[in-house]
Each structure stands twice: as structure tokens, then as C-alpha cells.
Design a protein around this motif. Sequence first.
Motif: not given
Lengths: 263, 307
Positions: A37-39, A99-108, A180-182, A210-219
Amino acid sequence: MADPKPALESLPLKAHAAGLNFHYGDFQALKNIDMPIYDKRVTALIGPSGCGKSTFLRCFNRMHDLYPGNRYEGEIRLHPDNVNLLDRAVDPIEVRMRLSMVFQKPNPFPKSIFENVAYGLRVRGINQRAVLEEKVEEALRSAALWNEAKDRLHEQAFNLSGGQQQRMCIARALATEPEILLFDEPTSALDPIATASIEELIAELKEKVTILIVTHNMQQAARVSDFTAYMYIGELIEYGWTDDIFIKPKHEQTEAYITGRFG
Amino acid sequence: MALQSPAEIRALIANHKRWDIVFGVIGIVCLAICLMTFVTLFVDMLIDGYARLRPEFFTEFPSRRAGQAGILSAWIGTTMVMIVTAAVAVPLGVAAGIYLEEYAPGNWMTDVIEINISNLAGVPSIVYGLLALGLFVYQFGLGQSVATAGLTLALLILPVVIVATRESIRAIPGAIREAAYALGATKWQVVQGHILPYSTGGILTGVIIGMARAIGETAPIITVGALTFIAFLPPSPVTTEPPFLSFEWLMSPFTVMPIQIFNWTSRPDPAFQANAAAAGFILVFMTLAMNGLAIWLRYRIRRNIKW
């Protein structure tokens, strides 16, 4: 792309997964993943449902430790101190503080906007009003929410719109200055306008983190990321510069997936 | 080309909807039976006891003369016993519920404990009375006191509090928990900052429903030996001399509302029946008031909680 891309070897690393296997009980969800994972880059994880991209992401902050029966093998080294995040001797709480995480649905949390953003700081024992106010403002500015939220900091967070809630969750994750922000499919519950604002934000944030993002959206992967990893049934099939993956993928399967013939 | 014509579809719908009406009617009849029973009892007690519902009824001790008898020692006894019950059952039950939901490992021991908590809720209250007689009265030497009664009823409602706590904890979405853990919170920080505040409404409701059950319990209280005729009050918990607080009342003999009612109904003089009716009305009213409080508290607390 005309400008030559820098050689991968010359890029500083932020983390490195090596020989990573992950098991949910008897089910092996990740198979021997090796991935640098590049900085200060955005790395996107793509692949069909069930390919293990979220599972992989959740290894980074040891979320799997919250549930019984999960097992890691191999390592994820975090640079510069080269600590193995998956080491049993390393407290998952320490990992989650870095490391912090942001989830699929907003979870305030059902608390005020201020208390939401300040929560990570409070967990660290930071309770001085002035410090909290400063950090909360900084985080909300970084998440491009300050102008909308500054007059309603003490209102309940669920009064914000969905997109605002997600930006508040990003602010909450940023307030603790993570290494890292996930992002776990951060826009899948949002409308296109809110999605665009989150994507814009990601482009700005990579200056700092540094950001790592999972996405189902290829665009989305193509728009926001520098690197893309294509995963399939727990394996890393192809990994490289995003434009290489999207323009001239090496594997036939990657090509099939990104062109929409499969997945 | 259609499977059925519009006219046929309409006939079909009308036919199907008949069952809605049938079920609706059955439901209303069932509800009416329950409500009517309750209202009849309540109104009947009110009519029988109305003449006795005067301020003096609350400020007089029981007496051999029905017209002068009051429920002072009973309502104060009930209040004191309920304070002990809540003080014991709430921390124990909430802690147990939190442990089971947030801390307990998912193994067979936990399963056994869970099943037994449900079983405990079904144990007849007289059995709790017998347990208390052996344990609190004789073994611990607490005697026939407010403390014994409070502890006994606390045991009785403990399963209710535990179950209510667990259910309101389970209603908290996993995403909220994960959000807190992802920021580096420890288990206790999550419990203290999130689990407890968000489940307070549900827990309070459970506690009050449990208390409403305990307030009317007679069998276990008689078993531990509550007196039926008490013409004095337990020592005051507040004193004029430092340290201004006294816990002597815990060890005092006592009586409670249901026992007072039981005592009056078993007297041959019909004048006492009016007293019993009046006291019964007050007891039901206390229970209703507690349930009302539960509803109001839940509303107040949940107003600020949404996910």
C-alpha cells in the motif's frame, strides 16, 4: 496518460500485506494476499460480491477481532515502524487508534455533531474544551462539512442528510489524525450528488493521508484511485496503477470484470 | 390476454378481504373482554372503596375500627421495600445483562446461564419466598425486615431486568458498536459511552414493569413473615443529627399494601371490605402510574435516539 508514472520501487510504502490468509471459522476468505500500500495514495479494492475485499479491508483495523471464530495468518506491516498489525501481541485497540474507518452506511452516534466528531479524541482522554473545539473544526473543515455544520454543532447528528452524515463520519475518522483511512463502500448508500462530493473529498484527502477504499462501483475506482486491486474469491488477481488496470489489464478475468461482462 | 377479467379480480379481492374483517372483529372482541374485565374490577373497587378514599386514609395506621383504619404503614412499607428492590435489582440486573451481551464468551456455559435466566422468570413467587426465608431471614439473620422483603422481591424481578437490559442492548445496531470500536474504544468505553446511554430507555421500562409486578406480590412477603398489623413506622432514613442518614429502617418490621388488603378482606366485618377495596384501588393506581411513568420515560429518552 502522457506523464510517465514513477517506478513502483521508488514510491514510499505505508503498509505491506504479505502471505495474508483469513478464516471465518472453517471458511477461508482470503488466500495468500501480498500487496503493498503506497503512502499518500488512494488504493481501490474492486471485485464481485463475496470476493473478500471488505474482509481484507477489515483486517487492517482488526475489526474481525470483535467476533469470535476469526483467524488471521501472515502479516500486514505498517510503515515506518514496521509493526505487524495482525500480530497477536499487538492490541487491536492500538491498531484502531492509528487507522480510521468509514463504513458502508453512515453510522452517526445518536449524539450531537460535535460529540460525534470529538468521540475519537475523548476515547484518548482528550477532554479540554478548547482542544476539542479546535480539532473538531479542523476535522469538519477537512471533511468539507464545516460551513454546513458550524451553526448546528450541538444538534443531533441524525438531523443531517445522508451525504452530510457520511462526511461527518469522515470527519470523525479524521479527527484522530489516522495514518491510513479505510473506506468500506462509503457511497453505496448515497445519491449521485452526495457520492460526487465524497469522491471529491477523497481526492483532497490523499494529500494528507493514505487511503484504502473498497468499492463495488468501477467508475468510482477509476475516478478516485491511483492504484487498483482486483480480487476474486479471496485472491488478489491483479494489482497495479489504476489506468493500467482499466486500460490494459493483464488478466482476462480482470478485463471481463471491468468491462462488465462478468460480476 | 389476462388471467382474470377486472370483474373477476374485484370479486376475488372482495372475497379475500372478508378475512380481514373477520379477524378484525375477533381482535376487537378479545380486546374488549380484557379491557372490560379490568375496567369492571377497577370501577367496582372504586365504588366500594370510594367512601374511604380520604386524606386520613393515607395518614392513619390500621385499626380495629374499620372507619378509623388507614394504610399509612402499608404504603410507607411498600415504598421502602420497593426502594430496596430497585437498589438491588437494577445494578445487578443491568450489570448481568451487559456482561451477557457484551463480555460473555459464546460458549456452553453462557448458553446454560441464558436458559436458566429464562427459567428463573418462570419460578413461582412462593418459591422465592421459601428461598428468602432460609437464606435472608435465617442464614443472614436479616429477620422479618424491610431488607429481607426488598431482597426477596429483587430476586424475583432480577430475570425481568436482565432480559429487558439484554433486549434493549440488542436493539442497538452493530454499525454503531463498530463505529465506536473503530475509533479505538475499549469494551468499557463502548459500554459506558454508547451501550448504556442508548439502552437506558428500554432498561427503565423493564425495571418499572418488574417493579409493577413486585409491588403486588403477596406470597413471598408473607412467607418471609411480614406482619399484617403494624401500628408504627420504620425509623426515618433522615435524621436531625449528623450524618443525617440512618439505615435502621432496613431492619425494621413492616407491612405492605397487598398484605394490608389481604388482612382486611379476611375480616368478617363488612366495613373492612370497603377499606380493602379502597386500598386495592390505590394499589392498582400505583401500578398504572408506574407503567405510565415507564411509557413517558421511554418516550423522553428515545426522542433523542435514532438510527
